[in-house]
Every structure is written in C-alpha cells, then in structure tokens.
Motif scaffolding. Structure first.
Motif, PDB file in Angstrom:
ATOM      1  N   THR A   1      -2.786   3.466   5.807  1.00 23.49           N
ATOM      2  CA  THR A   1      -2.882   2.182   5.102  1.00 23.49           C
ATOM      3  C   THR A   1      -3.566   1.178   6.025  1.00 23.49           C
ATOM      4  O   THR A   1      -3.771   1.443   7.212  1.00 23.49           O
TER       5      THR A   1
ATOM      6  N   CYS B   1       5.594  11.017   1.008  1.00 27.13           N
ATOM      7  CA  CYS B   1       4.866  11.803   2.011  1.00 27.13           C
ATOM      8  C   CYS B   1       5.808  12.885   2.521  1.00 27.13           C
ATOM      9  O   CYS B   1       6.929  12.594   2.939  1.00 27.13           O
TER      10      CYS B   1
ATOM     11  N   GLU C   1       0.828  -1.214   0.000  1.00 32.31           N
ATOM     12  CA  GLU C   1       0.000   0.000   0.000  1.00 32.31           C
ATOM     13  C   GLU C   1       0.861   1.262   0.000  1.00 32.31           C
ATOM     14  O   GLU C   1       0.520   2.248  -0.653  1.00 32.31           O
ATOM     15  N   CYS C   2       1.965   1.226   0.755  1.00 26.13           N
ATOM     16  CA  CYS C   2       2.874   2.384   0.776  1.00 26.13           C
ATOM     17  C   CYS C   2       3.464   2.633  -0.609  1.00 26.13           C
ATOM     18  O   CYS C   2       3.587   3.787  -1.029  1.00 26.13           O
ATOM     19  N   ARG C   3       3.806   1.571  -1.321  1.00 26.51           N
ATOM     20  CA  ARG C   3       4.336   1.730  -2.687  1.00 26.51           C
ATOM     21  C   ARG C   3       3.302   2.391  -3.594  1.00 26.51           C
ATOM     22  O   ARG C   3       3.641   3.243  -4.410  1.00 26.51           O
ATOM     23  N   LYS C   4       2.045   1.985  -3.458  1.00 23.33           N
ATOM     24  CA  LYS C   4       0.974   2.582  -4.276  1.00 23.33           C
ATOM     25  C   LYS C   4       0.838   4.078  -3.980  1.00 23.33           C
ATOM     26  O   LYS C   4       0.687   4.896  -4.898  1.00 23.33           O
ATOM     27  N   ILE C   5       0.903   4.436  -2.701  1.00 28.84           N
ATOM     28  CA  ILE C   5       0.824   5.852  -2.324  1.00 28.84           C
ATOM     29  C   ILE C   5       2.027   6.608  -2.881  1.00 28.84           C
ATOM     30  O   ILE C   5       1.887   7.688  -3.442  1.00 28.84           O
ATOM     31  N   LYS C   6       3.217   6.018  -2.751  1.00 30.10           N
ATOM     32  CA  LYS C   6       4.438   6.660  -3.264  1.00 30.10           C
ATOM     33  C   LYS C   6       4.332   6.857  -4.776  1.00 30.10           C
ATOM     34  O   LYS C   6       4.668   7.922  -5.296  1.00 30.10           O
ATOM     35  N   ASN C   7       3.844   5.847  -5.489  1.00 25.52           N
ATOM     36  CA  ASN C   7       3.705   5.960  -6.946  1.00 25.52           C
ATOM     37  C   ASN C   7       2.674   7.014  -7.328  1.00 25.52           C
ATOM     38  O   ASN C   7       2.825   7.697  -8.342  1.00 25.52           O
ATOM     39  N   ARG C   8       1.631   7.147  -6.517  1.00 27.00           N
ATOM     40  CA  ARG C   8       0.554   8.094  -6.806  1.00 27.00           C
ATOM     41  C   ARG C   8       0.957   9.536  -6.489  1.00 27.00           C
ATOM     42  O   ARG C   8       0.672  10.453  -7.228  1.00 27.00           O
ATOM     43  N   GLN C   9       1.632   9.732  -5.338  1.00 24.56           N
ATOM     44  CA  GLN C   9       1.894  11.106  -4.902  1.00 24.56           C
ATOM     45  C   GLN C   9       3.355  11.393  -4.593  1.00 24.56           C
ATOM     46  O   GLN C   9       3.672  12.465  -4.094  1.00 24.56           O
TER      47      GLN C   9
END
Length: 172
Positions: A67, A59, A48-56
């Motif tokens: 997550t 942090c 989930e952290c990878r998906k957030i990193k790829n999206r935005q």
C-alpha cells in the motif's frame, strides 16, 4: 553485508522507499509493529488495506501486499503476514522464509531500492527470535545477491534483545 544495516529503534521513523509491516491476515491493524505503522501512517493505510481485504479476503500467512505509506517517511508499506509459532511442526520455518521472499517479490516488482524490515513473527506470534533472525538473514542475503539493484536493507529491532541477536549473527 555492506547493504544490510542493523538499526535499534522505531521502524516508523526511518526514511526508506518501503517499510515492511508485520501484519495480521485481516490487514486491519493490530498490536506491536502493525499498530505502530498504522498509527504513524494515518488512515490512508487502513483505507487501502480495507480495499485489499474486500477484494481478496485479507492476506494469507507467507504472503505480502503493498500500500501507500500515508504519513510515514516511505513511499510504500509492504504488509507481510508471518506465521504463528506452534512448536515448529507446522511448516513455520518455511512460511517465515516465504513471508520474507514475498516481500522481496514486491520489492523487485516495484523497483524499490531501500527497505526496512521489522522482526517478523517474533512478537505476539512467538517465533523463536534466533531462528527467525537466521531465516531473515538467509533470505535477505540471497535476495541481495539476486537483485543487485537493491541498495539498502535495514533490519530494525525495536528491543535491545533482538538487536543483540542480529548483531552477533552479522558480525560472524
């Protein structure tokens, strides 16, 4: 103060709705609390952290993302990025305050009633422990006053020194 509970121990073992992770801006795990939460929670958290990193793109310091909690005894992990201490002249206190506030924004948004916080920024980020504890307690008390629906905030201190600092502050 009855909603604030001081705990000396491992944050990854305490059952709550949300566990706060002292994350780095990449969100991809690291040392200290961050590494412990990723190890105990399993690969779902990192995915989930990878998906957030790829999206935005990660942090930013002072911000937080949420997550699922994987194998942890929680529903959510709030990944909060605190500031590196660099002498106090780079808005570190304001950024740490914003970090805790960002967590409470997510707690409110998700209707979370119980949460555990580590000592954000006091490990490898070198924030002075007493100052960090005072900022944390200020934001926690203010947030509890503004959000009576929150039932419990745990402050989890892994090491005895941090526990004693908080103990002296909450018993005043």
């Amino acid at each position: 103060m009855h909603k604030i509970k001081l705990i000396q121990g491992d944050i990854t073992t305490i059952a709550v709705e949300a566990m706060v992770n002292a994350a780095n801006s990449s969100l991809l795990g690291g040392g200290g609390v961050d590494g412990a939460i990723h190890r105990a929670g399993g690969p779902e958290i990192l995915d989930e952290c990878r998906k957030i990193k790829n999206r935005q793109g990660g942090c930013k310091t002072g911000d937080a993302v949420i997550t699922q909690a994987g194998h942890l005894p929680a529903d959510y992990v709030i990944h909060a990025v605190g500031p590196f201490w660099s002498g106090g002249n780079n808005h570190e206190c304001e950024l740490l305050r914003k970090t805790y506030q960002s967590c409470f924004d997510l707690i409110s948004q998700y209707g979370i009633k119980s949460v555990s916080f580590p000592n954000i920024s006091t490990g490898i980020y070198k924030f002075p422990k007493e100052l960090a504890a005072q900022i944390a307690l200020d934001v926690i008390k203010k947030s509890l006053a503004e959000h009576p629906e929150i039932q419990q905030v745990n402050i989890c201190c892994f090491e005895p020194e941090s526990y004693q600092i908080y103990l002296s502050m909450v018993s005043r």
